[in-house]
Write an enzyme that holds these catalytic residues in place. Sequence first.
Site, PDB file in Angstrom:
ATOM      1  N   LYS A 175      -1.812  59.267  16.301  1.00 44.46           N
ATOM      2  CA  LYS A 175      -3.046  59.902  16.814  1.00 44.46           C
ATOM      3  C   LYS A 175      -4.217  59.153  16.196  1.00 44.46           C
ATOM      4  O   LYS A 175      -4.601  59.381  15.055  1.00 44.46           O
ATOM      5  CB  LYS A 175      -3.068  61.371  16.374  1.00 44.46           C
ATOM      6  CG  LYS A 175      -3.818  62.325  17.255  1.00 44.46           C
ATOM      7  CD  LYS A 175      -5.249  61.953  17.585  1.00 44.46           C
ATOM      8  CE  LYS A 175      -6.252  62.481  16.586  1.00 44.46           C
ATOM      9  NZ  LYS A 175      -7.615  61.934  16.795  1.00 44.46           N
ATOM     10  N   GLY A 228      -7.747  60.026   6.229  1.00 45.97           N
ATOM     11  CA  GLY A 228      -9.017  60.511   6.755  1.00 45.97           C
ATOM     12  C   GLY A 228      -9.783  61.248   5.673  1.00 45.97           C
ATOM     13  O   GLY A 228      -9.565  61.038   4.476  1.00 45.97           O
ATOM     14  N   THR A 230     -11.348  64.255   3.227  1.00 44.60           N
ATOM     15  CA  THR A 230     -10.693  65.236   2.359  1.00 44.60           C
ATOM     16  C   THR A 230     -10.639  66.625   3.014  1.00 44.60           C
ATOM     17  O   THR A 230      -9.629  67.323   2.915  1.00 44.60           O
ATOM     18  CB  THR A 230     -11.418  65.275   0.998  1.00 44.60           C
ATOM     19  OG1 THR A 230     -11.247  63.989   0.393  1.00 44.60           O
ATOM     20  CG2 THR A 230     -10.855  66.346   0.078  1.00 44.60           C
ATOM     21  N   GLY A 233      -7.891  66.627   5.508  1.00 46.03           N
ATOM     22  CA  GLY A 233      -6.609  66.565   4.792  1.00 46.03           C
ATOM     23  C   GLY A 233      -6.209  67.922   4.241  1.00 46.03           C
ATOM     24  O   GLY A 233      -5.047  68.330   4.314  1.00 46.03           O
ATOM     25  N   GLU A 250      -3.980  60.353   2.538  1.00 44.10           N
ATOM     26  CA  GLU A 250      -4.841  59.292   1.978  1.00 44.10           C
ATOM     27  C   GLU A 250      -6.265  59.698   2.320  1.00 44.10           C
ATOM     28  O   GLU A 250      -6.660  59.626   3.484  1.00 44.10           O
ATOM     29  CB  GLU A 250      -4.525  57.940   2.631  1.00 44.10           C
ATOM     30  CG  GLU A 250      -3.096  57.459   2.480  1.00 44.10           C
ATOM     31  CD  GLU A 250      -2.805  56.936   1.089  1.00 44.10           C
ATOM     32  OE1 GLU A 250      -3.730  56.831   0.266  1.00 44.10           O
ATOM     33  OE2 GLU A 250      -1.626  56.649   0.832  1.00 44.10           O
TER      34      GLU A 250
HETATM   35  P1  NAD Z   1     -11.567  62.463   9.713  1.00 46.03           P
HETATM   36  O1  NAD Z   1     -10.888  63.279   8.680  1.00 46.03           O
HETATM   37  O2  NAD Z   1     -12.744  63.041  10.400  1.00 46.03           O
HETATM   38  O3  NAD Z   1     -10.555  62.042  10.868  1.00 46.03           O
HETATM   39  C1  NAD Z   1      -9.350  61.375  10.594  1.00 46.03           C
HETATM   40  C2  NAD Z   1      -8.356  61.664  11.712  1.00 46.03           C
HETATM   41  O4  NAD Z   1      -8.011  63.050  11.674  1.00 46.03           O
HETATM   42  C3  NAD Z   1      -8.904  61.402  13.112  1.00 46.03           C
HETATM   43  O5  NAD Z   1      -7.880  60.846  13.908  1.00 46.03           O
HETATM   44  C4  NAD Z   1      -9.269  62.798  13.587  1.00 46.03           C
HETATM   45  O6  NAD Z   1      -9.274  62.931  14.988  1.00 46.03           O
HETATM   46  C5  NAD Z   1      -8.145  63.617  12.966  1.00 46.03           C
HETATM   47  N1  NAD Z   1      -8.415  65.058  12.815  1.00 46.03           N
HETATM   48  C6  NAD Z   1      -9.621  65.680  12.719  1.00 46.03           C
HETATM   49  N2  NAD Z   1      -9.443  67.015  12.604  1.00 46.03           N
HETATM   50  C7  NAD Z   1      -8.115  67.242  12.624  1.00 46.03           C
HETATM   51  C8  NAD Z   1      -7.302  68.418  12.539  1.00 46.03           C
HETATM   52  N3  NAD Z   1      -7.837  69.633  12.420  1.00 46.03           N
HETATM   53  N4  NAD Z   1      -5.964  68.281  12.571  1.00 46.03           N
HETATM   54  C9  NAD Z   1      -5.386  67.062  12.691  1.00 46.03           C
HETATM   55  N5  NAD Z   1      -6.099  65.911  12.792  1.00 46.03           N
HETATM   56  C10 NAD Z   1      -7.452  65.996  12.749  1.00 46.03           C
HETATM   57  O7  NAD Z   1     -11.933  61.081   9.010  1.00 46.03           O
HETATM   58  P2  NAD Z   1     -12.723  59.851   9.629  1.00 46.03           P
HETATM   59  O8  NAD Z   1     -14.174  60.197   9.691  1.00 46.03           O
HETATM   60  O9  NAD Z   1     -12.039  59.381  10.857  1.00 46.03           O
HETATM   61  O10 NAD Z   1     -12.473  58.735   8.500  1.00 46.03           O
HETATM   62  C11 NAD Z   1     -13.255  58.610   7.377  1.00 46.03           C
HETATM   63  C12 NAD Z   1     -12.579  59.221   6.170  1.00 46.03           C
HETATM   64  O11 NAD Z   1     -11.287  58.640   5.984  1.00 46.03           O
HETATM   65  C13 NAD Z   1     -13.320  58.934   4.884  1.00 46.03           C
HETATM   66  O12 NAD Z   1     -13.369  60.098   4.099  1.00 46.03           O
HETATM   67  C14 NAD Z   1     -12.477  57.876   4.203  1.00 46.03           C
HETATM   68  O13 NAD Z   1     -12.611  57.817   2.814  1.00 46.03           O
HETATM   69  C15 NAD Z   1     -11.110  58.285   4.622  1.00 46.03           C
HETATM   70  N6  NAD Z   1     -10.174  57.155   4.491  1.00 46.03           N
HETATM   71  C16 NAD Z   1      -9.230  57.177   3.485  1.00 46.03           C
HETATM   72  C17 NAD Z   1      -8.369  56.104   3.310  1.00 46.03           C
HETATM   73  C18 NAD Z   1      -7.334  56.106   2.206  1.00 46.03           C
HETATM   74  O14 NAD Z   1      -6.391  55.323   2.307  1.00 46.03           O
HETATM   75  N7  NAD Z   1      -7.474  56.918   1.180  1.00 46.03           N
HETATM   76  C19 NAD Z   1      -8.448  55.011   4.179  1.00 46.03           C
HETATM   77  C20 NAD Z   1      -9.410  55.015   5.181  1.00 46.03           C
HETATM   78  C21 NAD Z   1     -10.267  56.104   5.330  1.00 46.03           C
END
Ligand code: NAD
Length: 490
Positions: A175, A228, A230, A233, A250
């Site tokens: 996804k 994604g 926190t 997550g 992550e």
């Molecule tokens: P996000 O949490 O908004 O989205 C990440 C993914 O989760 C997307 O595909 C989104 O559609 C999905 N999602 C959103 N709500 C959901 C739900 N309720 N249930 C299941 N899936 C859902 O994050 P983002 O804005 O896409 O990415 C940026 C964040 O990712 C930053 O905080 C960044 O630090 C983090 N990140 C972490 C790592 C790591 O390895 N630690 C790597 C890259 C990015």
Amino acid sequence: MAGGARDIIVAGGFRQGRGEPLSSVDPATGRVFAEVSTASVEDVDEAVTAGEAAMRDPAWRDLLPHRRAALLHRAADLIHAESESLARLQTLDNGKTITETRALVASAAGTFRYTASALETLDDTLTTARGPYLSMSVHEPVGPVAAITPWNSPIASEAQKAAPALAAGNAVLIKPAEWSPMAALSLGALLLRAGFPPGLVSVLPGPGGVVGEALVRHPGVRKVTFTGGTGTGRRIAAVAAGKLMPVSLELGGKSPTIVLPDADLDQAVRGIVFGIFSSQGQACVAGSRLIVHRSVHDEVVERITAAAEALVIGAPARESTHMGPLIAAEHRAEVESYVRLAAEEGGHISTGGTRPSGDALGEGFYYRPTVITGLGPGSRVCREEIFGPVLVTLPYDDEDELPALADATPYGLACGIWSRDYRRAWRLGRRIEAGTVWINTYKQLSAATPFGGVKESGLGREKGREGIRSYMTQKGVYWGLDETPSAWGL
Ligand code: NAD
């Protein structure tokens, strides 16, 4: 393509999803360049059911590890063969510079190749018996895996999840993020071409709250691997707790980079500028908090300011560009609100803090590299993840303060240390709460080295041999060796 929007991948085939299509926007121009079909809850159900069936099919279930490894190698070959077009597509989709997207594609191919090799060398174990039997521990796939990814490093993120999940024998349901679905769809197409059985790989773009949520809640999904924010997550972990399902998370970061007074400042400044401003600061491991010994603080800030002002901001497809646009107008607005907050909190903006000028940049979501001084470690701008090209600096006086200062955020993803004294750097690195420590380097990542965070930066590790194991479950097998197998002696 059918019906105008790019197809999703379900049950081994391409077709239109039943969700609302989404528009892919080129962040460098603000213009829509493709429509992408999205999955509905029904599509998710169909994909999970197909994944379960594919995992049960003897053609896949009984495929020996070295044969699965051959498929992973084939996937690596195909990614490598398509690398330039994959990199260009990704630059268009998320605005990263072409040099960075080439590196992401190379990383994806490398992940498949490393995983294939590691898979061939994983052993099951003969355990120590405590009776008349032979006992073993064997590994089996954990079940269909939902791989949910963010927008900032597509293809590399998806490969990091899909390769070990498939190596372990699982079906995988990818996804991708709403803002960058293209790379995942291309990867899915290449996996099908590589010969993974139909149904084993689905790619389901769509809103997180609909498609992501449906995957996490689906009873057929047995593990979620998520990268994604926190907050997201935490929400996924809460649903997973209800299902007693393993998750790997992550998450975000606010990583410190520490400059000790004995550091090679030329080297440190180059590393710090790359560590925060590459990818426009949109990296989970971005070194966004600079902690510098007071004796060199002003000099370091001055040099970083000069280096930031020399960076080339522009079209991400141009070879000479250092910084492209941010992913979206909304995201840039959020970064800007943090810079305003910094000023309100009493910070001084030593460079940046505005959009770049110039006609060619006007339509894209560009933002200048920004350095902020004068804030305390408790300020919001020093504690919260901005996920943009914004560096905050904090002077320190005494080395004993460093672990507490470095750890003064809810995160624990990465840390950089610049020092000529390796003993000192080692001692410090071991005391800081972070999943990765870089000493006299930054943002180097190996497929062989486990990666992940502590505290609110995540749970579990990806990469390395154990990364494959995390998609497996263990089964104990006992072979009776005598004629009276029961304790009753009957
Ligand atoms: P996000 O949490 O908004 O989205 C990440 C993914 O989760 C997307 O595909 C989104 O559609 C999905 N999602 C959103 N709500 C959901 C739900 N309720 N249930 C299941 N899936 C859902 O994050 P983002 O804005 O896409 O990415 C940026 C964040 O990712 C930053 O905080 C960044 O630090 C983090 N990140 C972490 C790592 C790591 O390895 N630690 C790597 C890259 C990015």
